[in-house]
Structure formats: structure tokens, C-alpha cells
Design a protein around this motif. Structure first.
Motif, PDB file in Angstrom:
ATOM      1  N   LEU A   1      31.712  46.328  13.762  1.00  0.00           N
ATOM      2  CA  LEU A   1      31.714  46.914  15.095  1.00  0.00           C
ATOM      3  C   LEU A   1      32.366  48.290  14.978  1.00  0.00           C
ATOM      4  O   LEU A   1      33.502  48.399  14.511  1.00  0.00           O
ATOM      5  N   SER A   2      31.633  49.332  15.370  1.00  0.00           N
ATOM      6  CA  SER A   2      32.163  50.701  15.357  1.00  0.00           C
ATOM      7  C   SER A   2      32.285  51.165  16.789  1.00  0.00           C
ATOM      8  O   SER A   2      31.423  50.870  17.620  1.00  0.00           O
ATOM      9  N   TYR A   3      33.366  51.903  17.086  1.00  0.00           N
ATOM     10  CA  TYR A   3      33.527  52.407  18.449  1.00  0.00           C
ATOM     11  C   TYR A   3      33.999  53.849  18.438  1.00  0.00           C
ATOM     12  O   TYR A   3      34.674  54.294  17.529  1.00  0.00           O
ATOM     13  N   ASN A   4      33.589  54.560  19.471  1.00  0.00           N
ATOM     14  CA  ASN A   4      33.942  55.951  19.702  1.00  0.00           C
ATOM     15  C   ASN A   4      34.349  56.070  21.158  1.00  0.00           C
ATOM     16  O   ASN A   4      33.525  55.815  22.034  1.00  0.00           O
ATOM     17  N   VAL A   5      35.595  56.421  21.428  1.00  0.00           N
ATOM     18  CA  VAL A   5      36.104  56.462  22.795  1.00  0.00           C
ATOM     19  C   VAL A   5      36.415  57.898  23.202  1.00  0.00           C
ATOM     20  O   VAL A   5      36.992  58.654  22.419  1.00  0.00           O
ATOM     21  N   GLU A   6      36.040  58.238  24.420  1.00  0.00           N
ATOM     22  CA  GLU A   6      36.454  59.500  25.028  1.00  0.00           C
ATOM     23  C   GLU A   6      37.002  59.176  26.398  1.00  0.00           C
ATOM     24  O   GLU A   6      36.358  58.462  27.162  1.00  0.00           O
ATOM     25  N   ALA A   7      38.189  59.678  26.702  1.00  0.00           N
ATOM     26  CA  ALA A   7      38.802  59.356  27.987  1.00  0.00           C
ATOM     27  C   ALA A   7      39.523  60.565  28.564  1.00  0.00           C
ATOM     28  O   ALA A   7      39.919  61.479  27.842  1.00  0.00           O
ATOM     29  N   GLN A   8      39.687  60.533  29.882  1.00  0.00           N
ATOM     30  CA  GLN A   8      40.468  61.529  30.607  1.00  0.00           C
ATOM     31  C   GLN A   8      41.531  60.770  31.380  1.00  0.00           C
ATOM     32  O   GLN A   8      41.222  59.745  31.993  1.00  0.00           O
ATOM     33  N   ILE A   9      42.745  61.279  31.358  1.00  0.00           N
ATOM     34  CA  ILE A   9      43.789  60.665  32.179  1.00  0.00           C
ATOM     35  C   ILE A   9      44.490  61.752  32.976  1.00  0.00           C
ATOM     36  O   ILE A   9      44.539  62.913  32.556  1.00  0.00           O
ATOM     37  N   GLY A  10      45.022  61.371  34.125  1.00  0.00           N
ATOM     38  CA  GLY A  10      45.718  62.330  34.963  1.00  0.00           C
ATOM     39  C   GLY A  10      46.875  61.660  35.692  1.00  0.00           C
ATOM     40  O   GLY A  10      47.044  60.443  35.632  1.00  0.00           O
TER      41      GLY A  10
ATOM     42  N   ALA B   1      28.746  50.232  18.504  1.00  0.00           N
ATOM     43  CA  ALA B   1      27.590  49.952  17.642  1.00  0.00           C
ATOM     44  C   ALA B   1      27.889  48.756  16.745  1.00  0.00           C
ATOM     45  O   ALA B   1      28.998  48.633  16.214  1.00  0.00           O
ATOM     46  N   LEU B   2      26.912  47.877  16.617  1.00  0.00           N
ATOM     47  CA  LEU B   2      27.037  46.688  15.764  1.00  0.00           C
ATOM     48  C   LEU B   2      26.038  46.786  14.621  1.00  0.00           C
ATOM     49  O   LEU B   2      24.850  47.006  14.851  1.00  0.00           O
ATOM     50  N   THR B   3      26.541  46.631  13.391  1.00  0.00           N
ATOM     51  CA  THR B   3      25.652  46.633  12.222  1.00  0.00           C
ATOM     52  C   THR B   3      26.009  45.455  11.321  1.00  0.00           C
ATOM     53  O   THR B   3      27.175  45.062  11.251  1.00  0.00           O
ATOM     54  N   GLU B   4      25.005  44.901  10.666  1.00  0.00           N
ATOM     55  CA  GLU B   4      25.248  43.791   9.743  1.00  0.00           C
ATOM     56  C   GLU B   4      25.920  44.327   8.491  1.00  0.00           C
ATOM     57  O   GLU B   4      25.500  45.347   7.948  1.00  0.00           O
ATOM     58  N   LYS B   5      26.993  43.657   8.067  1.00  0.00           N
ATOM     59  CA  LYS B   5      27.699  44.090   6.866  1.00  0.00           C
ATOM     60  C   LYS B   5      28.461  42.923   6.250  1.00  0.00           C
ATOM     61  O   LYS B   5      29.163  42.201   6.962  1.00  0.00           O
ATOM     62  N   ASP B   6      28.340  42.749   4.954  1.00  0.00           N
ATOM     63  CA  ASP B   6      29.089  41.741   4.182  1.00  0.00           C
ATOM     64  C   ASP B   6      29.025  40.340   4.804  1.00  0.00           C
ATOM     65  O   ASP B   6      30.040  39.658   4.898  1.00  0.00           O
ATOM     66  N   GLY B   7      27.849  39.950   5.273  1.00  0.00           N
ATOM     67  CA  GLY B   7      27.684  38.607   5.838  1.00  0.00           C
ATOM     68  C   GLY B   7      28.261  38.467   7.239  1.00  0.00           C
ATOM     69  O   GLY B   7      28.287  37.369   7.789  1.00  0.00           O
ATOM     70  N   GLY B   8      28.721  39.540   7.811  1.00  0.00           N
ATOM     71  CA  GLY B   8      29.256  39.511   9.171  1.00  0.00           C
ATOM     72  C   GLY B   8      28.753  40.707   9.936  1.00  0.00           C
ATOM     73  O   GLY B   8      27.641  41.189   9.695  1.00  0.00           O
TER      74      GLY B   8
ATOM     75  N   GLN C   1      35.674  44.786  11.145  1.00  0.00           N
ATOM     76  CA  GLN C   1      34.735  43.836  10.533  1.00  0.00           C
ATOM     77  C   GLN C   1      34.965  42.468  11.176  1.00  0.00           C
ATOM     78  O   GLN C   1      36.104  41.992  11.222  1.00  0.00           O
ATOM     79  N   LEU C   2      33.887  41.862  11.679  1.00  0.00           N
ATOM     80  CA  LEU C   2      34.001  40.562  12.347  1.00  0.00           C
ATOM     81  C   LEU C   2      33.183  39.511  11.595  1.00  0.00           C
ATOM     82  O   LEU C   2      32.066  39.797  11.153  1.00  0.00           O
ATOM     83  N   PRO C   3      33.736  38.292  11.444  1.00  0.00           N
ATOM     84  CA  PRO C   3      33.067  37.252  10.655  1.00  0.00           C
ATOM     85  C   PRO C   3      32.042  36.462  11.470  1.00  0.00           C
ATOM     86  O   PRO C   3      32.157  35.255  11.620  1.00  0.00           O
ATOM     87  N   ALA C   4      31.053  37.177  12.045  1.00  0.00           N
ATOM     88  CA  ALA C   4      30.033  36.492  12.844  1.00  0.00           C
ATOM     89  C   ALA C   4      28.768  37.343  12.847  1.00  0.00           C
ATOM     90  O   ALA C   4      28.812  38.525  12.515  1.00  0.00           O
ATOM     91  N   SER C   5      27.669  36.735  13.263  1.00  0.00           N
ATOM     92  CA  SER C   5      26.393  37.455  13.311  1.00  0.00           C
ATOM     93  C   SER C   5      26.424  38.491  14.440  1.00  0.00           C
ATOM     94  O   SER C   5      27.214  38.380  15.384  1.00  0.00           O
ATOM     95  N   ARG C   6      25.547  39.488  14.333  1.00  0.00           N
ATOM     96  CA  ARG C   6      25.452  40.502  15.394  1.00  0.00           C
ATOM     97  C   ARG C   6      25.150  39.851  16.737  1.00  0.00           C
ATOM     98  O   ARG C   6      25.692  40.255  17.756  1.00  0.00           O
ATOM     99  N   GLU C   7      24.269  38.846  16.725  1.00  0.00           N
ATOM    100  CA  GLU C   7      23.893  38.178  17.980  1.00  0.00           C
ATOM    101  C   GLU C   7      25.112  37.500  18.613  1.00  0.00           C
ATOM    102  O   GLU C   7      25.298  37.559  19.831  1.00  0.00           O
ATOM    103  N   ALA C   8      25.947  36.857  17.791  1.00  0.00           N
ATOM    104  CA  ALA C   8      27.140  36.183  18.315  1.00  0.00           C
ATOM    105  C   ALA C   8      28.142  37.202  18.858  1.00  0.00           C
ATOM    106  O   ALA C   8      28.733  36.996  19.925  1.00  0.00           O
TER     107      ALA C   8
END
Length: 148
Positions: free
Chosen positions: A107-116, A97-104, A10-17
Motif C-alpha cells: 500500500l503506497s500513499y501520498n498525502v497533501e493537507a492544509q491546516i489553519g 495505491a495497492l500493488t501485489e508484492k511478495d505474496g501480499g 507491506q500488508l500480508p493479504a491479497s489486494r482484494e482483501a
């Protein structure tokens, strides 16, 4: 070795910011742990150098980062690949993904990675722990940057 990770912050700023900061190379460079260089090569691509240490393996990764599926100010897909010499390689992507929530903004993230290489030989627990630590550091730094 494949790895997945997801989370929300949760970030204390607008989606645009938040969107503007997510697309600012100077902000990202300051927030990414170990990042030494992050240079925009065109509208949706960056060249990056980051120094990482995972357990006993330390390496300087050189790579490319690309942005796709841009949907301002709602999110994007970020993908990249890096080469760390004898330490190995990493490649993967994340949907953000950014969604407006609680006045801020949530930010949701989903990571997939490969390492070798040597990194992959360290084992899943050590790699997952290091990845979570890096993500936590990034989002703590990013949260401060968003606050101004």
C-alpha cells in the motif's frame, strides 16, 4: 500551512482483501486514531468525528470524507475536511495505491493537507511529527485488521 507526507506499508493479504478493508467503515473507524464516529452517508462519502491532540492543542474535529477516482482493487483518492473549532481546520487528500508484492500487497500513499488556526501556529516540525505518528498508528492498526 501546507503539509505533504508519503510512505509505503507491506500488508500480508491479497489486494482484494486490503481493498475491502479500506472501504469498510467499521474497520477504518477502529484503525483511525481518535476516531469516535465514522458513518457512511452514501457510496463514496462518510461523516466523521475524531478527537486529536497535537502538542498543547486538543480538539474534536467534525468533518466529511469523500472517495474518488475509485479503481478497485488498485486504489483511490480520499479527500476530506474537518473543523475543530478554536483549534482550527484541516483539509486535504491522499492517493492510495495497492500493488501485489511478495505474496501480499504493498500500500503506497501520498498525502497533501492544509491546516489553519491554532494548529498552524504550532510549527511545521510539531505538525509533521504528529502527522507521521498518526499515520504510523493507523497503518499499524490497519495491518492488524488485515491479518484478521
Amino acid at each position: 500551512m501546507a503539509m505533504t507526507m508519503n510512505g509505503e506499508v507491506q500488508l500480508p493479504a491479497s489486494r482484494e482483501a486490503v481493498w475491502a478493508k479500506l472501504n469498510d467503515p467499521e474497520v477504518l473507524k477502529a484503525c483511525i486514531p481518535g476516531c469516535e464516529e465514522l458513518e457512511k452517508t452514501d457510496e463514496t462519502s462518510f461523516r466523521a468525528i475524531a478527537k486529536m491532540k497535537v502538542g498543547p492543542v486538543s480538539a474534536r474535529f467534525k468533518g466529511k470524507v469523500m472517495l474518488s477516482d475509485l479503481d478497485p482493487p488498485n486504489g483511490y483518492k480520499i479527500s476530506g475536511e474537518g473543523e475543530g473549532g478554536v483549534a482550527g481546520f484541516a483539509k486535504g487528500g491522499a492517493t492510495v495505491a495497492l500493488t501485489e508484492k511478495d505474496g501480499g500487497t504493498l500500500l503506497s500513499y501520498n498525502v497533501e493537507a492544509q491546516i489553519g488556526g491554532k494548529l498552524a501556529q504550532l510549527g511545521q516540525r510539531l505538525i509533521n511529527g504528529a502527522a507521521k505518528k498518526l499515520a504510523d498508528e493507523f497503518f499499524a492498526n490497519f495491518g492488524k485488521a488485515v491479518q484478521g
